[in-house]
Motif scaffolding. Structure first.
Motif, mmCIF file in Angstrom:
data_model
loop_
_atom_site.group_PDB
_atom_site.id
_atom_site.type_symbol
_atom_site.label_atom_id
_atom_site.label_comp_id
_atom_site.label_asym_id
_atom_site.label_seq_id
_atom_site.Cartn_x
_atom_site.Cartn_y
_atom_site.Cartn_z
ATOM 1 N N ALA A 90 0.831 -1.207 0.000
ATOM 2 C CA ALA A 90 0.000 0.000 0.000
ATOM 3 C C ALA A 90 0.863 1.253 0.000
ATOM 4 O O ALA A 90 0.578 2.225 -0.721
ATOM 5 N N ALA A 91 1.924 1.251 0.800
ATOM 6 C CA ALA A 91 2.815 2.416 0.861
ATOM 7 C C ALA A 91 3.531 2.608 -0.471
ATOM 8 O O ALA A 91 3.693 3.741 -0.955
ATOM 9 N N ARG A 92 3.943 1.504 -1.069
ATOM 10 C CA ARG A 92 4.627 1.579 -2.362
ATOM 11 C C ARG A 92 3.694 2.191 -3.433
ATOM 12 O O ARG A 92 4.107 3.069 -4.199
ATOM 13 N N LEU A 93 2.457 1.739 -3.458
ATOM 14 C CA LEU A 93 1.502 2.262 -4.434
ATOM 15 C C LEU A 93 1.138 3.715 -4.127
ATOM 16 O O LEU A 93 0.954 4.527 -5.038
ATOM 17 N N ALA A 94 1.039 4.030 -2.836
ATOM 18 C CA ALA A 94 0.724 5.410 -2.451
ATOM 19 C C ALA A 94 1.810 6.368 -2.917
ATOM 20 O O ALA A 94 1.526 7.508 -3.297
ATOM 21 N N ALA A 95 3.070 5.909 -2.889
ATOM 22 C CA ALA A 95 4.175 6.753 -3.353
ATOM 23 C C ALA A 95 4.017 7.108 -4.826
ATOM 24 O O ALA A 95 4.480 8.159 -5.276
ATOM 25 N N SER A 96 3.347 6.242 -5.573
ATOM 26 C CA SER A 96 3.127 6.501 -7.006
ATOM 27 C C SER A 96 1.816 7.224 -7.290
ATOM 28 O O SER A 96 1.730 7.994 -8.250
ATOM 29 N N HIS A 97 0.798 6.963 -6.460
ATOM 30 C CA HIS A 97 -0.547 7.406 -6.821
ATOM 31 C C HIS A 97 -1.173 8.436 -5.895
ATOM 32 O O HIS A 97 -2.218 9.002 -6.243
ATOM 33 N N ALA A 98 -0.595 8.682 -4.725
ATOM 34 C CA ALA A 98 -1.202 9.637 -3.788
ATOM 35 C C ALA A 98 -1.234 11.034 -4.404
ATOM 36 O O ALA A 98 -0.258 11.487 -5.002
ATOM 37 N N THR A 99 -2.351 11.698 -4.253
ATOM 38 C CA THR A 99 -2.470 13.080 -4.720
ATOM 39 C C THR A 99 -1.795 14.007 -3.702
ATOM 40 O O THR A 99 -1.598 13.624 -2.536
ATOM 41 N N ILE A 182 6.580 8.608 0.864
ATOM 42 C CA ILE A 182 5.424 8.725 -0.034
ATOM 43 C C ILE A 182 5.444 10.080 -0.723
ATOM 44 O O ILE A 182 5.233 10.195 -1.930
ATOM 45 N N GLU A 183 5.727 11.118 0.038
ATOM 46 C CA GLU A 183 5.755 12.479 -0.496
ATOM 47 C C GLU A 183 6.833 12.630 -1.576
ATOM 48 O O GLU A 183 6.639 13.340 -2.576
ATOM 49 N N ALA A 184 7.948 11.923 -1.380
ATOM 50 C CA ALA A 184 9.052 11.978 -2.343
ATOM 51 C C ALA A 184 8.804 11.086 -3.553
ATOM 52 O O ALA A 184 9.601 11.093 -4.507
ATOM 53 N N GLY A 185 7.734 10.298 -3.521
ATOM 54 C CA GLY A 185 7.448 9.388 -4.626
ATOM 55 C C GLY A 185 8.399 8.209 -4.691
ATOM 56 O O GLY A 185 8.557 7.589 -5.743
ATOM 57 N N ASP A 186 9.014 7.867 -3.551
ATOM 58 C CA ASP A 186 10.000 6.786 -3.482
ATOM 59 C C ASP A 186 9.315 5.515 -2.983
ATOM 60 O O ASP A 186 9.205 5.285 -1.774
ATOM 61 N N GLY A 187 8.857 4.698 -3.902
ATOM 62 C CA GLY A 187 8.124 3.487 -3.539
ATOM 63 C C GLY A 187 8.938 2.505 -2.725
ATOM 64 O O GLY A 187 8.428 1.904 -1.777
ATOM 65 N N ASP A 188 10.196 2.320 -3.089
ATOM 66 C CA ASP A 188 11.048 1.386 -2.347
ATOM 67 C C ASP A 188 11.201 1.825 -0.896
ATOM 68 O O ASP A 188 11.093 1.012 0.032
ATOM 69 N N ALA A 189 11.468 3.114 -0.698
ATOM 70 C CA ALA A 189 11.659 3.622 0.660
ATOM 71 C C ALA A 189 10.362 3.561 1.463
ATOM 72 O O ALA A 189 10.382 3.246 2.665
ATOM 73 N N ALA A 190 9.240 3.848 0.808
ATOM 74 C CA ALA A 190 7.954 3.801 1.501
ATOM 75 C C ALA A 190 7.629 2.378 1.940
ATOM 76 O O ALA A 190 7.193 2.142 3.075
ATOM 77 N N ASP A 191 7.841 1.440 1.039
ATOM 78 C CA ASP A 191 7.631 0.013 1.340
ATOM 79 C C ASP A 191 8.511 -0.414 2.516
ATOM 80 O O ASP A 191 8.038 -0.996 3.502
#
Length: 217
Positions: A90-99, A182-191
């Motif tokens: 969820a965190a990984r996807l949020a990094a890509s898709h969160a508004t 998430i704010e940085a759009g870094d999916g790996d780091a968010a995961d």
């Protein structure tokens, strides 16, 4: 004109909320007539809600009685494994898709939650809201559904890991790392940050359970 009585769905939601908020704790017996009186619902929707909760393994049989289920050590470990995997995704996807607005909400939650330190129950409720916001920010309805099931089972844990001394402060610092990724759009780091957060919560819960066993022993 009087408001209509709650529906079957409402009866289910009312009982589920009572379990989730630990009004009814693992081992507590649920009596159909008592629940009907408590919630002002007729016994038929209460009975159907109890059957549904039993099917979902949130309630179990003790003779003829229904009680709130509890998780043994193995079940708890299995739950945390699944939770870590799904929350990380969820965190990984949020990094890509969160508004930007969803990220702003997460930031606002972080600020508000700092005022709750010292109140484990309030912090636990806020923690659930925070994680739910990440789930929604993933913009994947099927993942959100699965995480809802996982978090429903988390209600069968008698205490919150946030009750441990110092855990609240650590958890908020971990939340900060998750939101920053998430704010940085870094999916790996968010995961990675969210998986680490769940792992630390699990370690804390294991320590709490060990201390409880020692106290009773």
């Amino acid at each position: 004109m009087q408001d209509p009585k709650p529906t079957q769905k409402d009866a289910y939601a009312l009982i589920l909320e009572a379990i989730d908020s630990h009004v009814y704790k693992p081992g507590d017996r649920l009596v159909e007539s008592d629940l009907a009186d408590r919630f002002g619902v007729s016994r038929t929707p209460i009975r159907e809600a109890l059957q549904r909760l039993e099917t979902q393994s949130l309630l179990t049989r003790d003779g003829r009685s229904l009680i709130v289920a509890s998780l043994d050590h193995t079940q708890m470990a299995e739950l945390y494994v699944v939770r870590g995997e799904l929350e990380g995704l969820a965190a990984r996807l949020a990094a890509s898709h969160a508004t930007p607005e969803e990220v702003r909400v997460l930031r606002d939650m972080l600020e508000a939650d700092r005022a709750l330190l010292g109140d484990p129950s309030a912090l636990s409720r806020a923690n659930k809201r925070f994680h739910k916001q990440i789930h929604l920010a993933s913009h994947n309805r099927f993942l959100v559904q699965q995480l809802d099931l996982v978090h429903r089972s988390m209600a069968l844990l008698a205490t919150t890991s946030l009750a441990a001394e110092g855990r609240g402060e650590d958890a908020l610092a971990e939340h900060e790392s998750i939101v920053s990724a998430i704010e940085a759009g870094d999916g790996d780091a968010a995961d990675k940050a969210l998986r680490a957060h769940i792992s630390k919560a699990f370690v804390t819960r294991l320590k709490l359970d060990a201390a409880e066993v020692e106290r009773k022993g």
